[in-house]
Design a protein around this motif. Structure first.
Motif, PDB file in Angstrom:
ATOM      1  N   ALA A 193       0.837  -1.209   0.000  1.00 42.07           N
ATOM      2  CA  ALA A 193       0.000   0.000   0.000  1.00 42.07           C
ATOM      3  C   ALA A 193       0.871   1.257   0.000  1.00 42.07           C
ATOM      4  N   ASN A 194       1.922   1.274   0.808  1.00 39.94           N
ATOM      5  CA  ASN A 194       2.812   2.432   0.836  1.00 39.94           C
ATOM      6  C   ASN A 194       3.554   2.596  -0.490  1.00 39.94           C
ATOM      7  N   TYR A 195       3.960   1.485  -1.094  1.00 40.68           N
ATOM      8  CA  TYR A 195       4.659   1.530  -2.373  1.00 40.68           C
ATOM      9  C   TYR A 195       3.752   2.109  -3.453  1.00 40.68           C
ATOM     10  N   GLN A 196       2.519   1.639  -3.513  1.00 40.68           N
ATOM     11  CA  GLN A 196       1.582   2.139  -4.515  1.00 40.68           C
ATOM     12  C   GLN A 196       1.235   3.607  -4.269  1.00 40.68           C
ATOM     13  N   HIS A 197       1.136   3.981  -3.015  1.00 36.99           N
ATOM     14  CA  HIS A 197       0.876   5.386  -2.677  1.00 36.99           C
ATOM     15  C   HIS A 197       2.034   6.268  -3.162  1.00 36.99           C
ATOM     16  N   ALA A 198       3.261   5.792  -2.955  1.00 37.53           N
ATOM     17  CA  ALA A 198       4.428   6.555  -3.402  1.00 37.53           C
ATOM     18  C   ALA A 198       4.434   6.693  -4.926  1.00 37.53           C
ATOM     19  N   LEU A 199       4.048   5.636  -5.638  1.00 41.34           N
ATOM     20  CA  LEU A 199       3.995   5.724  -7.103  1.00 41.34           C
ATOM     21  C   LEU A 199       2.910   6.693  -7.569  1.00 41.34           C
ATOM     22  N   GLN A 200       1.820   6.786  -6.829  1.00 40.05           N
ATOM     23  CA  GLN A 200       0.777   7.756  -7.172  1.00 40.05           C
ATOM     24  C   GLN A 200       1.250   9.182  -6.882  1.00 40.05           C
ATOM     25  N   LYS A 201       1.976   9.332  -5.786  1.00 43.03           N
ATOM     26  CA  LYS A 201       2.463  10.651  -5.385  1.00 43.03           C
ATOM     27  C   LYS A 201       3.581  11.143  -6.301  1.00 43.03           C
ATOM     28  N   TYR A 202       4.405  10.203  -6.791  1.00 49.17           N
ATOM     29  CA  TYR A 202       5.531  10.544  -7.656  1.00 49.17           C
ATOM     30  C   TYR A 202       5.403   9.772  -8.978  1.00 49.17           C
ATOM     31  N   PRO A 203       4.529  10.206  -9.863  1.00 50.27           N
ATOM     32  CA  PRO A 203       4.265   9.457 -11.108  1.00 50.27           C
ATOM     33  C   PRO A 203       5.489   9.341 -12.023  1.00 50.27           C
ATOM     34  N   GLU A 204       6.443  10.232 -11.893  1.00 50.02           N
ATOM     35  CA  GLU A 204       7.639  10.155 -12.733  1.00 50.02           C
ATOM     36  C   GLU A 204       8.487   8.921 -12.413  1.00 50.02           C
ATOM     37  N   MET A 205       8.239   8.264 -11.316  1.00 51.85           N
ATOM     38  CA  MET A 205       8.989   7.077 -10.916  1.00 51.85           C
ATOM     39  C   MET A 205       8.349   5.776 -11.414  1.00 51.85           C
ATOM     40  N   ARG A 206       7.183   5.869 -12.036  1.00 47.03           N
ATOM     41  CA  ARG A 206       6.486   4.648 -12.484  1.00 47.03           C
ATOM     42  C   ARG A 206       7.301   3.858 -13.503  1.00 47.03           C
TER      43      ARG A 206
END
Length: 92
Positions: A17-30
């Motif tokens: 959940a934290n990992y997916q939240h971070a990817l949503q918060k920082y889309p350039e890291m997807r």
């Protein structure tokens, strides 16, 4: 009794959940995360394939040793031929 550590390792645990939240918060890291996942999947597959090959080889070698131990190799040429066929078949 005294125990002294020679090395120390810190482990950071990130929940899904934290990992997916971070990817949503920082889309350039997807894209980077996607490539990292592909690399790790490939490494895991290669390691699994290596383990499978090692297990298969050990099984074949065990069968060969068992066959040769119980074959009475010196007793006749047909037994030697059967043992040779087993050995050659195991490594193909």
């Amino acid at each position: 009794v005294t125990v002294l550590a020679e090395t120390m390792c810190q482990v950071l645990i990130v929940t899904r959940a934290n990992y997916q939240h971070a990817l949503q918060k920082y889309p350039e890291m997807r894209e980077i995360a996607r490539r990292l996942q592909e690399d790790e999947t490939l490494k895991a597959r290669r390691q699994k394939d290596g383990f499978v090959r090692m297990v298969q080889r050990r099984r074949k070698l065990k069968l060969i040793v068992e066959a040769l131990q119980g074959s009475g190799i010196a007793s006749g040429t047909e037994v030697i031929g059967a043992s040779r066929a087993l050995v050659e078949g195991a490594f193909q």
